[in-house]
Design an enzyme around this catalytic site. Structure first.
Site, PDB file in Angstrom:
ATOM      1  N   LYS A  41       0.845  -1.207   0.000  1.00  0.00           N
ATOM      2  CA  LYS A  41       0.000   0.000   0.000  1.00  0.00           C
ATOM      3  C   LYS A  41       0.877   1.252   0.000  1.00  0.00           C
ATOM      4  CE  LYS A  41      -0.229  -0.070   5.048  1.00  0.00           C
ATOM      5  NZ  LYS A  41      -1.066  -0.367   6.237  1.00  0.00           N
ATOM      6  N   ARG A 140     -10.805   0.448  14.915  1.00  0.00           N
ATOM      7  CA  ARG A 140     -10.656   1.261  13.709  1.00  0.00           C
ATOM      8  C   ARG A 140     -11.620   0.675  12.683  1.00  0.00           C
ATOM      9  NH1 ARG A 140      -4.663   1.844  11.185  1.00  0.00           N
ATOM     10  NH2 ARG A 140      -5.339  -0.032  10.104  1.00  0.00           N
ATOM     11  N   TYR A 274      14.798  30.213   7.403  1.00  0.00           N
ATOM     12  CA  TYR A 274      13.637  30.971   7.872  1.00  0.00           C
ATOM     13  C   TYR A 274      13.573  31.065   9.391  1.00  0.00           C
ATOM     14  CZ  TYR A 274      11.612  30.443   3.160  1.00  0.00           C
ATOM     15  OH  TYR A 274      11.371  30.469   1.816  1.00  0.00           O
ATOM     16  N   MET A 322      10.649  24.281   2.161  1.00  0.00           N
ATOM     17  CA  MET A 322       9.873  23.425   1.259  1.00  0.00           C
ATOM     18  C   MET A 322      10.766  22.586   0.349  1.00  0.00           C
ATOM     19  SD  MET A 322       6.897  24.426  -1.501  1.00  0.00           S
ATOM     20  CE  MET A 322       5.823  25.191  -0.309  1.00  0.00           C
TER      21      MET A 322
HETATM   22  C1  LIG Z   1      -0.320  -1.488   6.831  1.00  0.00           C
HETATM   23  C2  LIG Z   1      -0.975  -2.750   7.200  1.00  0.00           C
HETATM   24  C3  LIG Z   1      -0.225  -3.918   7.408  1.00  0.00           C
HETATM   25  C4  LIG Z   1       1.286  -3.932   7.432  1.00  0.00           C
HETATM   26  O1  LIG Z   1       1.698  -3.355   8.645  1.00  0.00           O
HETATM   27  P1  LIG Z   1       3.255  -3.313   9.028  1.00  0.00           P
HETATM   28  O2  LIG Z   1       3.251  -2.885  10.443  1.00  0.00           O
HETATM   29  O3  LIG Z   1       3.877  -2.320   8.108  1.00  0.00           O
HETATM   30  O4  LIG Z   1       3.764  -4.675   8.812  1.00  0.00           O
HETATM   31  C5  LIG Z   1      -0.903  -5.098   7.639  1.00  0.00           C
HETATM   32  N1  LIG Z   1      -2.243  -5.118   7.679  1.00  0.00           N
HETATM   33  C6  LIG Z   1      -2.999  -4.013   7.515  1.00  0.00           C
HETATM   34  C7  LIG Z   1      -4.468  -4.094   7.606  1.00  0.00           C
HETATM   35  C8  LIG Z   1      -2.393  -2.786   7.287  1.00  0.00           C
HETATM   36  O5  LIG Z   1      -3.137  -1.696   7.126  1.00  0.00           O
END
Ligand SMILES: *Cc1c(COP(=O)(O)O)cnc(C)c1O
Length: 382
Positions: A41, A140, A274, A322
């Site tokens: 992801k 969540r 800055y 930036m």
């Molecule tokens: C991001 C994610 C993972 C991987 O998590 P890591 O801590 O990076 O291994 C696994 N499952 C879900 C649902 C996630 O959102």
């Protein structure tokens, strides 16, 4: 905006050999029947989703995982078609029909999602592969235990009509990165009982899974049929409590490098960047590094972020802007164009992403993931 094959300003080197080695290291830590879902992801945590997905599959990963359906569809569009791909972050109106056609495993956390995926299955004439997500305590996404029987019953009814196949039952940990946290055992108990309920009701999943990287590394009792490592695959420790990546036998995949754009002498008492939050204490030399918060260098690391230049550790002087920041070279006079290494595996004394996380008061996940699209990725070991 195009940059050449040897980008001068800055680059993120992505060591695919290290990624493959990390997948093999994880494979060696799980039982032979347990499958690996490589989590790619967020553009593989900033490393490049398609390249990293292919490298992970080469090294023995069995599944791919993404957050959004669009990320999963992009893997299919890139030609990764013969591997199961799961995505778990659905929003009302998302393209369930495309997910069905692409053969994605689509997570369902509640009734609205089941209704949308069933409607898409009716419209396309396909059977949707869905995985029911249990909220075992994270609070969540996922279905609460009290709502689980109804979700399971409705999924079974859709299965009986041939509209869906429930391929998985799954959940996610809240505190797997804090060894012995009491929520870990509590979540496992809830997960087992939610699986038990679903299986007794008639669900026959291909996979049951809950383990992220920390659970893959430290909790064999949480491995079930499949583990979902993300950060560990990229060679970054999930948390300081678990040790450094080297302690875990993992090799950082991303190195962030830039070319020093200007070196100059300045007198004592000179304000830098800055707000003049840094003022030179003596006559010194300053180096300009052409990376800033638009590139993902955290502004919170102003005055603290570490950089290796010419074999010496130096620190961000004053504010990260930036597009650029300044380091007090403390008398060093490197040639303009000299390499500045913000982070890497640490072999040459360079800082790690974990060091930047400390400097910015965040986690190393955020450091690598936020490296921006303006920084070209250069792949090594492809
Ligand atoms: C991001 C994610 C993972 C991987 O998590 P890591 O801590 O990076 O291994 C696994 N499952 C879900 C649902 C996630 O959102």
């Amino acid at each position: 905006m195009t940059e050449t094959a040897q980008p001068r300003r800055a680059r993120a080197e992505i060591d695919l050999g290290a990624l493959r080695a990390n997948v093999r290291t994880l494979r060696a830590r799980i039982a032979p029947h347990v499958r690996i879902m490589a989590v790619v992801k967020a553009d593989a945590y900033g490393h490049g989703a398609v390249r990293c997905a292919r490298a992970a599959l080469d090294a023995g990963a069995d599944w791919l995982g993404t957050a959004t359906p669009h990320e999963a569809l992009a893997l299919r569009a890139a030609g990764i078609v013969d591997v199961p791909v799961m995505c778990w972050l659905w929003t009302p109106g998302d393209p369930w029909d495309q997910g069905i056609e692409a053969g994605l495993d689509m997570s369902v956390s509640g009734l609205w999602a089941l209704e949308e995926v069933v409607a898409a299955a009716r419209a396309t004439g396909g059977t949707a592969r869905i995985q029911l997500k249990a909220d075992t305590g994270l609070g969540r996404n996922g279905c609460q235990p009290a709502d689980w029987p109804e979700l399971v019953d409705r999924a079974l009814a859709a299965e009986a009509e041939g509209l869906v196949k429930v391929t998985g039952l799954w959940s996610h940990f809240a505190c797997a990165d804090e060894p012995h946290h009491p929520s870990i055992a509590a979540q496992l108990d809830v997960f087992r009982s939610m699986i038990d309920h679903a299986e007794k009701a008639g669900i026959d999943p291909e996979v049951r899974h809950i383990a992220n990287s920390p659970a893959t590394l430290t909790l064999p009792e949480a491995h079930f049929d499949l583990v979902r490592p993300g950060i560990a695959m990229y060679g970054v420790s999930p948390s300081p409590e678990l040790g450094t990546s080297a302690d875990l036998g993992l090799r950082p995949v991303m190195s962030l490098k830039a070319s020093v754009a200007l070196v100059k002498r300045v007198p004592a008492g000179h304000g830098v960047s800055y707000g003049h939050h840094y003022v030179t204490g003596t006559d010194t030399t300053l180096g300009l590094v052409p990376l800033g918060y638009a590139d993902g260098v955290p502004r919170h690391a102003s005055g603290r972020g570490p950089v290796l230049i010419d074999g010496h550790r130096r620190t961000v002087a004053g504010r990260v802007a930036m597009d650029q920041f300044v380091v007090d070279l403390d008398g060093l006079t490197p040639e303009p164009g000299t390499e500045a290494v913000l982070f890497g595996p640490g072999d040459e004394g360079e800082p790690t992403a974990e060091d930047w996380a400390v400097a910015a008061d965040t986690i190393a996940y955020e450091i690598v993931t936020r490296i921006g699209a303006r920084v070209p990725r250069v792949y090594l070991g492809g």
